[in-house]
Design a protein around this motif. Structure first.
Motif, mmCIF file in Angstrom:
data_model
loop_
_atom_site.group_PDB
_atom_site.id
_atom_site.type_symbol
_atom_site.label_atom_id
_atom_site.label_comp_id
_atom_site.label_asym_id
_atom_site.label_seq_id
_atom_site.Cartn_x
_atom_site.Cartn_y
_atom_site.Cartn_z
ATOM 1 N N SER A 255 0.833 -1.203 0.000
ATOM 2 C CA SER A 255 0.000 0.000 0.000
ATOM 3 C C SER A 255 0.869 1.255 0.000
ATOM 4 C CB SER A 255 -0.930 -0.007 1.214
ATOM 5 O OG SER A 255 -1.793 -1.149 1.180
ATOM 6 N N ALA A 256 1.952 1.229 0.810
ATOM 7 C CA ALA A 256 2.847 2.386 0.837
ATOM 8 C C ALA A 256 3.513 2.587 -0.527
ATOM 9 C CB ALA A 256 3.908 2.200 1.922
ATOM 10 N N ALA A 257 3.912 1.483 -1.169
ATOM 11 C CA ALA A 257 4.516 1.601 -2.492
ATOM 12 C C ALA A 257 3.523 2.169 -3.505
ATOM 13 C CB ALA A 257 5.024 0.234 -2.951
ATOM 14 N N LEU A 258 2.260 1.755 -3.392
ATOM 15 C CA LEU A 258 1.233 2.296 -4.287
ATOM 16 C C LEU A 258 1.052 3.789 -4.072
ATOM 17 C CD1 LEU A 258 -1.025 1.925 -6.358
ATOM 18 C CD2 LEU A 258 -2.567 1.263 -4.485
ATOM 19 N N THR A 259 1.048 4.208 -2.813
ATOM 20 C CA THR A 259 0.908 5.637 -2.512
ATOM 21 C C THR A 259 2.089 6.423 -3.076
ATOM 22 O OG1 THR A 259 -0.300 5.076 -0.493
ATOM 23 C CG2 THR A 259 0.610 7.307 -0.674
ATOM 24 N N ALA A 260 3.312 5.878 -2.884
ATOM 25 C CA ALA A 260 4.498 6.564 -3.395
ATOM 26 C C ALA A 260 4.460 6.660 -4.921
ATOM 27 C CB ALA A 260 5.758 5.836 -2.944
ATOM 28 N N ALA A 261 4.037 5.569 -5.578
ATOM 29 C CA ALA A 261 3.961 5.600 -7.035
ATOM 30 C C ALA A 261 2.942 6.629 -7.507
ATOM 31 C CB ALA A 261 3.622 4.209 -7.572
ATOM 32 N N GLY A 262 1.814 6.703 -6.780
ATOM 33 C CA GLY A 262 0.814 7.709 -7.140
ATOM 34 C C GLY A 262 1.338 9.118 -6.966
ATOM 35 N N SER A 263 2.075 9.345 -5.865
ATOM 36 C CA SER A 263 2.658 10.681 -5.641
ATOM 37 C C SER A 263 3.638 11.036 -6.743
ATOM 38 C CB SER A 263 3.337 10.716 -4.277
ATOM 39 O OG SER A 263 2.420 10.434 -3.245
ATOM 40 N N GLN A 264 4.430 10.039 -7.171
ATOM 41 C CA GLN A 264 5.389 10.298 -8.239
ATOM 42 C C GLN A 264 4.670 10.664 -9.540
ATOM 43 O OE1 GLN A 264 7.978 7.026 -9.073
ATOM 44 N NE2 GLN A 264 9.418 8.258 -10.253
ATOM 45 N N VAL A 265 3.562 9.998 -9.827
ATOM 46 C CA VAL A 265 2.796 10.318 -11.042
ATOM 47 C C VAL A 265 2.267 11.742 -10.962
ATOM 48 C CG1 VAL A 265 0.703 9.744 -12.324
ATOM 49 C CG2 VAL A 265 2.234 7.923 -11.596
ATOM 50 N N VAL A 266 1.801 12.133 -9.772
ATOM 51 C CA VAL A 266 1.281 13.493 -9.605
ATOM 52 C C VAL A 266 2.390 14.514 -9.869
ATOM 53 C CG1 VAL A 266 0.339 15.122 -7.938
ATOM 54 C CG2 VAL A 266 -0.541 12.797 -8.028
ATOM 55 N N GLU A 267 3.605 14.232 -9.316
ATOM 56 C CA GLU A 267 4.720 15.141 -9.542
ATOM 57 C C GLU A 267 5.094 15.213 -11.024
ATOM 58 O OE1 GLU A 267 6.884 14.322 -5.206
ATOM 59 O OE2 GLU A 267 7.839 13.739 -7.086
ATOM 60 N N LEU A 268 5.091 14.057 -11.680
ATOM 61 C CA LEU A 268 5.400 14.058 -13.111
ATOM 62 C C LEU A 268 4.345 14.817 -13.914
ATOM 63 C CD1 LEU A 268 6.658 10.370 -13.506
ATOM 64 C CD2 LEU A 268 8.033 12.447 -13.531
ATOM 65 N N GLN A 269 3.094 14.689 -13.526
ATOM 66 C CA GLN A 269 2.031 15.440 -14.211
ATOM 67 C C GLN A 269 2.228 16.938 -14.018
ATOM 68 O OE1 GLN A 269 -1.504 13.706 -12.548
ATOM 69 N NE2 GLN A 269 -1.560 12.003 -14.027
ATOM 70 N N GLU A 270 2.640 17.327 -12.814
ATOM 71 C CA GLU A 270 2.899 18.742 -12.575
ATOM 72 C C GLU A 270 4.065 19.216 -13.439
ATOM 73 O OE1 GLU A 270 2.414 22.489 -11.103
ATOM 74 O OE2 GLU A 270 1.115 20.723 -10.847
#
Length: 471
Positions: A255-270
């Motif tokens: 779950s933590a890895a999923l959250t981190a991956a999602g955060s990384q996608v958000v940063e890349l989108q920004e």
């Protein structure tokens, strides 16, 4: 008659006995007068007396030597080697692509230690060069515009043509910049796709972990019921419970890895949105450059308003000059950032506390490794009563605990202006409570007179025993 015989016989016998006694006494006197017939005591023998006298003289001489040596030398076992410690950290962020050193490796000043991926900084450098060329072209265009309004009509036509060419060059430069920004936007989009794939993989891992956790919890529940009925052993029940807890931990990690991956996608989108915004700005700048082309063509008809145009154009020259300086500063910064991708040894020494590995993402200021230079010295904490005759420059013999029998040459460099207790975190307050006088210790800096033998390596923190010749 018998009585008379007895009385006469007795004196003869007695005379013979007396003669025998005298002869035996003479024999003893003769035997006692022979050499070696009687042994003298050991302490009365001449050799023994000479030996004892020599031992006494040696003992007195050695004691006198120790006394004189102690008066001429001061020593302490409260001494340690000190040295400079140079920590290294990156000035730019990025992935480490090469690590050329390992722990305890000796390096020289200027040796390449770590390489950071330079591609992003190379692109920034190319963009800065393009911006500088554009600024130079703009500056030239402004200068040509001033000349266009200060010469004759024919010269105005020629200058307008030159300005038109410069405007075309500015458009070309802007188009090159636009192409670079498009590549950045495309790269950001590709990274988003990769990040989304990572999110999907992490989500799949979470689902698998949830299934495993559910199964493990069900097994643990069944084993608990069987254990309560004494149908399984305690070990089997504990194993099932441990498996359930492990499955839950794996679920949390997934779950933590999923959250981190999602955060990384958000940063890349920004980052992609920022790249798109830069792309739109570059497109608008191209439109401005193209408009300058039309302005350069229209300057041919502005000969009547030449004075006003000269003033306006001179202001543009000043602005273009400022743009050139700004572009030069940006180019210098880009070159500097690119040079920071290679980390070199600032001093000659040995590598310690290495924490960087190839492929790791490095951030600005992150500790990578530490270099211990060859320059070292000794800090000896002498009692204040030992400093009476101690002065800078006095010779010192240094013995290291690590190398018994090995002696290093040194000299006193300086004496600290104050005791070590006075500069501690919590200095003593003698004005409070009962006072007990304690002999203080004062740090003394001792430097090596020659480079230590590499066969006997020394390092900060090692214990030594210095002997200072104070006479």
């Amino acid at each position: 008659m018998s009585a008379t015989t007895d009385s006469t016989a007795v004196p003869g016998v007695m005379e013979r006995e007396a003669d025998n006694k005298e002869e035996s006494m003479r024999g003893r006197e003769v035997s006692s007068s022979e050499p070696g017939s009687e042994r003298k005591p050991f302490f009365r023998q001449p050799a023994a007396r000479v030996g004892l006298a020599l031992l006494l003289l040696l003992a007195l001489g050695y004691g006198l030597h120790l006394y004189l040596y102690s008066r001429a030398h001061e020593t302490t076992d409260d001494a340690f080697i000190e040295g400079h410690i140079v920590p290294l950290s990156p000035k730019v962020s990025g992935y480490a692509v090469r690590v050329h050193v390992d722990d305890n490796q000796r390096v020289k000043k200027g040796d390449l230690l770590v390489e950071i991926d330079p591609r992003d900084y190379q692109n920034r450098l190319e963009q800065a060069k393009a911006n500088l060329q554009a600024a130079i072209a703009k500056h030239r265009t402004a200068q040509l515009s001033v000349e266009l309004t200060s010469v004759t009509t024919r010269a105005d036509v020629q200058q307008a043509s030159a300005g038109l060419n410069q405007a075309h060059a500015a458009v070309t430069s802007r188009e090159a910049q636009l192409k670079s920004l498009r590549n950045q936007a495309l790269r950001a989009h590709t990274q988003i796709i990769t990040g989304q794939h990572n999110v999907d993989q992490a989500r799949a891992k979470v689902a698998a972990a949830e299934a495993e956790a559910t199964r493990a919890q069900a097994d643990a529940q069944r084993y608990r019921q069987l254990f309560e009925k004494d149908e399984v052993s305690r070990q089997q029940y504990d194993n099932a419970a441990t498996t359930a807890r492990t499955a839950m931990s794996n679920l949390d990690a997934a779950s933590a890895a999923l959250t981190a991956a999602g955060s990384q996608v958000v940063e890349l989108q920004e980052a992609e949105r920022s790249a798109q915004e830069n792309l739109r700005q570059a497109a608008s700048q191209i439109d401005e450059s193209r408009a300058l082309v039309g302005q350069a063509a229209g300057r041919l008809t502005e000969a009547n308003s030449a004075p006003q145009q000269i003033a306006v154009t001179r202001a543009r020259v000043d602005t273009a000059s400022a743009d050139i300086e700004q572009a030069k500063a940006a180019l210098a910064q880009a070159e500097l950032d690119l040079s920071y991708t290679k980390i070199y040894a600032p001093e000659t020494g040995r590598v310690t506390r290495k924490s960087v590995e190839e492929g790791a993402l490095l951030t600005i200021g992150q500790p990578l490794l530490t270099i211990v230079p060859d320059e070292m010295w000794v800090v000896a904490n002498f009692k204040e009563t030992q400093l009476t005759n101690m002065r800078p420059g006095q010779p010192v013999e240094i013995s290291a605990d690590a190398y018994p029998g090995k002696t290093f040459k040194g000299k006193v460099d300086s004496i600290q202006a104050g005791s070590g207790a006075r500069f501690s975190l919590l200095p003593p307050e003698n004005a409070t409570g009962n006072y007990v006088k304690v002999v203080q210790r004062v740090p003394v800096k001792i430097v090596f007179e020659e480079t230590p033998d590499p066969n006997y390596p020394l390092g900060p923190g090692m214990s030594v025993v210095p002997e200072v010749n104070v006479k």
